[in-house]
Design a protein around this motif. Structure first.
Motif, PDB file in Angstrom:
ATOM      1  N   TRP A 162     -29.731  60.804  -5.127  1.00 21.61           N
ATOM      2  CA  TRP A 162     -28.442  61.074  -5.783  1.00 21.61           C
ATOM      3  C   TRP A 162     -28.220  62.573  -5.713  1.00 21.61           C
ATOM      4  O   TRP A 162     -29.166  63.354  -5.845  1.00 21.61           O
ATOM      5  CB  TRP A 162     -28.535  60.587  -7.235  1.00 21.61           C
ATOM      6  CG  TRP A 162     -27.311  60.764  -8.073  1.00 21.61           C
ATOM      7  CD1 TRP A 162     -26.011  60.754  -7.651  1.00 21.61           C
ATOM      8  CD2 TRP A 162     -27.276  60.964  -9.502  1.00 21.61           C
ATOM      9  NE1 TRP A 162     -25.171  60.925  -8.728  1.00 21.61           N
ATOM     10  CE2 TRP A 162     -25.912  61.055  -9.864  1.00 21.61           C
ATOM     11  CE3 TRP A 162     -28.251  61.061 -10.496  1.00 21.61           C
ATOM     12  CZ2 TRP A 162     -25.511  61.251 -11.183  1.00 21.61           C
ATOM     13  CZ3 TRP A 162     -27.845  61.254 -11.799  1.00 21.61           C
ATOM     14  CH2 TRP A 162     -26.483  61.344 -12.142  1.00 21.61           C
ATOM     15  N   GLY A 183     -23.116  62.321 -15.002  1.00 18.57           N
ATOM     16  CA  GLY A 183     -23.057  61.042 -14.289  1.00 18.57           C
ATOM     17  C   GLY A 183     -22.097  60.050 -14.894  1.00 18.57           C
ATOM     18  O   GLY A 183     -21.522  59.234 -14.191  1.00 18.57           O
ATOM     19  N   PRO A 229     -19.617  59.270 -18.838  1.00 20.00           N
ATOM     20  CA  PRO A 229     -19.200  59.890 -20.099  1.00 20.00           C
ATOM     21  C   PRO A 229     -20.366  59.919 -21.081  1.00 20.00           C
ATOM     22  O   PRO A 229     -21.126  58.959 -21.179  1.00 20.00           O
ATOM     23  CB  PRO A 229     -18.105  58.955 -20.609  1.00 20.00           C
ATOM     24  CG  PRO A 229     -17.731  58.089 -19.470  1.00 20.00           C
ATOM     25  CD  PRO A 229     -18.877  58.053 -18.523  1.00 20.00           C
ATOM     26  N   ASP A 271     -22.639  68.020 -21.960  1.00 20.04           N
ATOM     27  CA  ASP A 271     -22.136  67.215 -20.855  1.00 20.04           C
ATOM     28  C   ASP A 271     -21.667  68.119 -19.715  1.00 20.04           C
ATOM     29  O   ASP A 271     -21.134  69.209 -19.959  1.00 20.04           O
ATOM     30  CB  ASP A 271     -20.969  66.359 -21.363  1.00 20.04           C
ATOM     31  CG  ASP A 271     -20.549  65.288 -20.377  1.00 20.04           C
ATOM     32  OD1 ASP A 271     -21.329  65.004 -19.436  1.00 20.04           O
ATOM     33  OD2 ASP A 271     -19.456  64.713 -20.547  1.00 20.04           O
ATOM     34  N   THR A 272     -21.866  67.647 -18.481  1.00 23.40           N
ATOM     35  CA  THR A 272     -21.309  68.341 -17.308  1.00 23.40           C
ATOM     36  C   THR A 272     -20.634  67.299 -16.433  1.00 23.40           C
ATOM     37  O   THR A 272     -21.068  66.151 -16.401  1.00 23.40           O
ATOM     38  CB  THR A 272     -22.394  69.043 -16.471  1.00 23.40           C
ATOM     39  OG1 THR A 272     -23.256  68.041 -15.885  1.00 23.40           O
ATOM     40  CG2 THR A 272     -23.242  69.998 -17.307  1.00 23.40           C
ATOM     41  N   GLN A 302     -19.093  65.750  -8.910  1.00 25.39           N
ATOM     42  CA  GLN A 302     -19.193  64.612  -7.992  1.00 25.39           C
ATOM     43  C   GLN A 302     -19.996  65.003  -6.755  1.00 25.39           C
ATOM     44  O   GLN A 302     -20.130  66.198  -6.459  1.00 25.39           O
ATOM     45  CB  GLN A 302     -17.805  64.229  -7.476  1.00 25.39           C
ATOM     46  CG  GLN A 302     -16.774  63.932  -8.504  1.00 25.39           C
ATOM     47  CD  GLN A 302     -15.433  63.608  -7.858  1.00 25.39           C
ATOM     48  OE1 GLN A 302     -14.903  64.392  -7.072  1.00 25.39           O
ATOM     49  NE2 GLN A 302     -14.888  62.442  -8.174  1.00 25.39           N
ATOM     50  N   THR A 303     -20.420  63.985  -6.011  1.00 29.04           N
ATOM     51  CA  THR A 303     -21.072  64.230  -4.722  1.00 29.04           C
ATOM     52  C   THR A 303     -20.198  65.189  -3.899  1.00 29.04           C
ATOM     53  O   THR A 303     -20.687  66.152  -3.302  1.00 29.04           O
ATOM     54  CB  THR A 303     -21.227  62.901  -3.953  1.00 29.04           C
ATOM     55  OG1 THR A 303     -21.946  61.994  -4.788  1.00 29.04           O
ATOM     56  CG2 THR A 303     -21.955  63.095  -2.648  1.00 29.04           C
ATOM     57  N   ASP A 359     -10.731  60.526 -10.517  1.00 27.54           N
ATOM     58  CA  ASP A 359     -10.933  60.282 -11.950  1.00 27.54           C
ATOM     59  C   ASP A 359      -9.622  60.540 -12.692  1.00 27.54           C
ATOM     60  O   ASP A 359      -8.823  61.391 -12.278  1.00 27.54           O
ATOM     61  CB  ASP A 359     -11.999  61.239 -12.523  1.00 27.54           C
ATOM     62  CG  ASP A 359     -13.416  60.791 -12.186  1.00 27.54           C
ATOM     63  OD1 ASP A 359     -13.584  59.722 -11.576  1.00 27.54           O
ATOM     64  OD2 ASP A 359     -14.352  61.533 -12.541  1.00 27.54           O
ATOM     65  N   ARG A 390     -12.007  55.880 -14.045  1.00 24.11           N
ATOM     66  CA  ARG A 390     -11.809  56.034 -12.607  1.00 24.11           C
ATOM     67  C   ARG A 390     -10.428  55.497 -12.249  1.00 24.11           C
ATOM     68  O   ARG A 390      -9.949  54.538 -12.850  1.00 24.11           O
ATOM     69  CB  ARG A 390     -12.851  55.213 -11.837  1.00 24.11           C
ATOM     70  CG  ARG A 390     -14.271  55.592 -12.135  1.00 24.11           C
ATOM     71  CD  ARG A 390     -14.932  56.444 -11.122  1.00 24.11           C
ATOM     72  NE  ARG A 390     -14.465  56.304  -9.766  1.00 24.11           N
ATOM     73  CZ  ARG A 390     -14.813  57.164  -8.811  1.00 24.11           C
ATOM     74  NH1 ARG A 390     -15.599  58.188  -9.086  1.00 24.11           N
ATOM     75  NH2 ARG A 390     -14.390  57.000  -7.587  1.00 24.11           N
TER      76      ARG A 390
HETATM   77  C1  6R9 Z   1     -22.824  64.132 -10.042  1.00 17.08           C
HETATM   78  C2  6R9 Z   1     -22.293  62.744  -9.880  1.00 17.08           C
HETATM   79  C3  6R9 Z   1     -19.165  61.132  -9.581  1.00 17.08           C
HETATM   80  C4  6R9 Z   1     -18.393  60.312 -10.592  1.00 17.08           C
HETATM   81  C5  6R9 Z   1     -17.221  61.049 -11.172  1.00 17.08           C
HETATM   82  C6  6R9 Z   1     -17.051  60.314 -12.493  1.00 17.08           C
HETATM   83  C7  6R9 Z   1     -18.482  60.052 -12.924  1.00 17.08           C
HETATM   84  C8  6R9 Z   1     -19.832  62.164 -13.399  1.00 17.08           C
HETATM   85  C9  6R9 Z   1     -19.323  62.502 -15.477  1.00 17.08           C
HETATM   86  C10 6R9 Z   1     -18.632  61.354 -15.029  1.00 17.08           C
HETATM   87  C11 6R9 Z   1     -17.639  61.103 -17.096  1.00 17.08           C
HETATM   88  C12 6R9 Z   1     -19.116  62.922 -16.834  1.00 17.08           C
HETATM   89  N1  6R9 Z   1     -18.991  61.168 -13.742  1.00 17.08           N
HETATM   90  N2  6R9 Z   1     -20.054  62.973 -14.454  1.00 17.08           N
HETATM   91  N3  6R9 Z   1     -17.790  60.663 -15.833  1.00 17.08           N
HETATM   92  N4  6R9 Z   1     -18.266  62.184 -17.606  1.00 17.08           N
HETATM   93  N5  6R9 Z   1     -19.744  63.995 -17.344  1.00 17.08           N
HETATM   94  O1  6R9 Z   1     -22.295  61.968 -10.808  1.00 17.08           O
HETATM   95  O2  6R9 Z   1     -21.823  62.436  -8.632  1.00 17.08           O
HETATM   96  O3  6R9 Z   1     -22.466  60.057  -8.025  1.00 17.08           O
HETATM   97  O4  6R9 Z   1     -20.585  61.275  -6.841  1.00 17.08           O
HETATM   98  O5  6R9 Z   1     -20.355  60.456  -9.210  1.00 17.08           O
HETATM   99  O6  6R9 Z   1     -19.232  59.984 -11.706  1.00 17.08           O
HETATM  100  O7  6R9 Z   1     -16.364  59.112 -12.293  1.00 17.08           O
HETATM  101  O8  6R9 Z   1     -16.092  60.960 -10.321  1.00 17.08           O
HETATM  102  P1  6R9 Z   1     -21.346  61.019  -8.100  1.00 17.08           P
END
Ligand code: 6R9
Length: 582
Positions: free
Chosen positions: A269, A344, A346, A365-366, A369-370, A450, A465
């Motif tokens: 990941w 990853g 919420p 929280d952070t 995305q990939t 998102d 999403r």
């Molecule tokens: C790093 C990673 C991305 C998607 C992103 C969103 C969800 C990631 C989040 C979150 C809510 C957060 N996402 N962080 N949703 N709060 N703090 O996760 O990459 O696997 O590409 O996923 O994950 O929907 O668009 P990836």
């Protein structure tokens, strides 16, 4: 507007150590990426290469003999690697790739458990100038094939334990020339003609410096990520992405010289590479890697034993720790912890409240995305946390909530979460999918997929999403991948897959399946189909629930209407069905 609970931060003097970021508005107004790059890179003498920034550059400083990697295996084996150890090992690996006839830009994939050799292979590959690709060791043959075929991988590094799954699809991978076998457990294993022993190869290969010949814009790593339609797509990044990973690890994860940092994510990941490799090591930080999977007692024990100070984990893991009970953390000395971050999915306000009780610290929280390659929105050590919000954009990043015309919407109005391109760690292509890549950029924005809203103080709030992609325990899973695996089962005629809300994993995968003539539905058959997908695809990507149906709702063009399946499942209004097939 929802009422918001806010955690105010103490004055800077009350922190265990002064945070790297003490004044968010100031850094936001002045951060310039070229300036960050200069902290890492001297154009007059340095090669532009991720392995150089993360490993080699520390070997001419006082960090040379500092522990870079504390590794603990599933059977309690332990190994420690200094930056200098990694320097020598990655030189050997890069020199070996050269003698194997691998060329710059060739794809080298790594299919290993979380063992030190995984890190050495990835960084050795980067040093050589290969485009590296990590694969989850949980992947089954179909998931492996999708990625190796699409990327045209030439080399795979794997192990006797995992190679059987590659063997199942190897005849359908014409570009694959070499398989390097890491036999860490010294199993009896007879190499076949296309296989090379990692241990032999490394022994014979010189540890003399391999000078990288890469540039800022050369591809470095690719991660496959799931979309609504089609197979997973390979988001490729370049060596220049390091400025973002370095700066975000410094200011959002707050990594500091004396930290023992633990990122619980697997390098399959993007979190496990951007922040399980590049962010911490470019900052010269000591890092813990645990080979095993989640276990509440074991995790607390690791924090106690290694005196972990900075911890990057995921909401599902936190919810699982909560489920294990409040008494468990009390049995361990967790006083070394000073900064906790999560990504990853919420992060529920309840999880933050629980974290305050269990660790005496707020979980930050952070969001990213990939495709973004690095943290784009975050809660910072010195900024108040609004429970349930993802925080504020990272300095150097412009985030906004926009409408269909690319216009920013008013505060507290839901819209598409978008980022202003470019930034150094922005993905540069989807491998073999130029049109899809271009479609992500609209009206001068990168549109993330998102939905979100922003409040008056510039905090961003995640809504959901915009597409059908399922987020199960932080893993993005495309319904199409699961549907494709389902219909490979001899009993399955058609399949539709949705994400069903789940209190622990955020969503679980639910499949609706119609059977071929001659098969009857039964619990045993449902279990067999689940197992089938689990072994073909991956343990995180199988449907935990299967409903048998006579037929699936489809559009006139034959697309399965997942939206309708989901509405029915959740008892929601069905919405517009004008395109529904008769
Ligand atoms: C790093 C990673 C991305 C998607 C992103 C969103 C969800 C990631 C989040 C979150 C809510 C957060 N996402 N962080 N949703 N709060 N703090 O996760 O990459 O696997 O590409 O996923 O994950 O929907 O668009 P990836």
């Amino acid at each position: 507007m929802r009422p918001t609970r806010v955690i105010k931060k103490p004055p800077v003097t009350k922190f265990k150590t002064t945070p790297n970021l003490t004044n968010y508005p100031l850094l936001y107004s002045k951060l310039k990426w070229p300036q960050i790059e200069r902290e890492l890179y001297n154009a007059a003498k340095d090669p532009y290469n991720l392995a150089h920034f993360c490993i080699d550059r520390h070997c001419t400083s006082s960090r040379k003999n500092k522990a870079a990697l504390f590794w603990e295996g599933t059977d309690a084996r332990r190994e420690v690697y200094t930056f200098y150890d990694l320097y020598r090992q990655t030189n050997r690996f890069a020199n070996a790739l050269k003698s194997q006839g691998v060329r710059k830009g060739d794809r080298v994939f790594v299919f290993l458990d979380r063992i030190p050799e995984l890190y050495i292979s990835l960084f050795g590959g980067l040093k050589y100038g290969a485009v590296v690709g990590p694969l989850f060791s949980a992947f089954g043959p179909d998931a492996i094939w999708d990625r190796l075929y699409d990327s045209g991988a030439k080399v795979v590094v794997t192990s006797p334990e995992l190679v059987g799954r590659l063997d199942e699809v190897r005849s359908k991978l014409p570009a694959l020339k070499k398989v390097i076998i890491v036999n860490k457990k010294h199993r009896p294993f007879e190499l076949r003609s296309h296989e090379i022993s990692y241990e032999d190869m490394m022994r014979k290969s010189p540890e003399t410096y391999f000078k990288p010949h890469t540039s800022k814009s050369d591809f470095s790593i690719m991660h496959y990520t799931s979309g609504t339609t089609g197979k997973p797509k390979g988001a490729a990044h370049v060596h220049g992405s390091i400025s973002c990973q370095y700066a975000t690890a410094k200011y959002a994860l707050d990594l500091q010289e004396n930290d023992i940092y633990w990122c619980t994510a697997d390098p399959g990941w993007v979190t496990g590479t951007s922040y399980g490799m590049f962010g911490p090591w470019s900052n010269g930080i000591s890092m813990l890697v645990y080979e095993g999977s989640f276990n509440a007692e074991k995790w607390y024990h690791l924090i106690e034993q290694y005196r972990v100070t900075a911890w990057y984990t995921a909401p599902t893991a936190i919810r699982m720790l909560m489920k294990a009970g409040d008494d468990v953390p009390k049995k361990y000395d967790l006083s070394s912890l000073r900064h906790i971050t999560s990504v990853g999915e919420p992060l529920n306000p309840e999880a933050i409240v629980w974290g305050l009780k269990a660790f005496g610290l707020a979980i930050h929280d952070t969001w990213w995305q990939t495709e973004t390659g690095a943290i784009m929105i975050a809660n910072y050590p010195t900024l108040p946390i609004k429970l349930g919000s993802m925080g504020k954009p990272f300095p150097g990043i412009r985030a906004a909530v926009i409408d269909k015309n690319g216009r920013e919407v008013a505060h507290e109005t839901e819209g598409d979460l978008a980022l202003k391109p470019p930034w150094p760690s922005m993905f540069k292509i989807y491998w073999n999918k130029d049109d899809l890549y271009r479609s992500k950029f609209q009206k001068g924005w990168y549109v993330t997929g998102d939905r979100a809203w922003m409040d008056k103080e510039g905090y961003f709030w995640f809504v959901g999403r915009a597409d059908d992609v399922i987020n199960t325990a932080g893993h993005l899973v495309g319904p199409f991948e699961v549907e494709s695996a389902l219909i490979e089962h001899p009993a399955v005629a058609e399949a539709g897959v949705i994400g069903k809300p789940d209190p622990e994993r955020m969503e679980i995968i639910k499949a609706f399946v119609s059977l071929k003539a001659g098969y009857t539905c039964s619990t045993a058959l449902a279990e067999e189909i689940k197992k089938f997908v689990r072994t073909r695809l991956a343990a995180h990507a199988y449907p935990r629930e299967i409903d048998f149906v006579d037929s699936l709702p489809k559009t006139r063009s034959g697309k399965i209407m997942r939206r309708l399946l989901k509405a029915r499942e959740l008892g929601l209004p069905i919405g517009d069905t004008s395109t529904l097939e008769e």
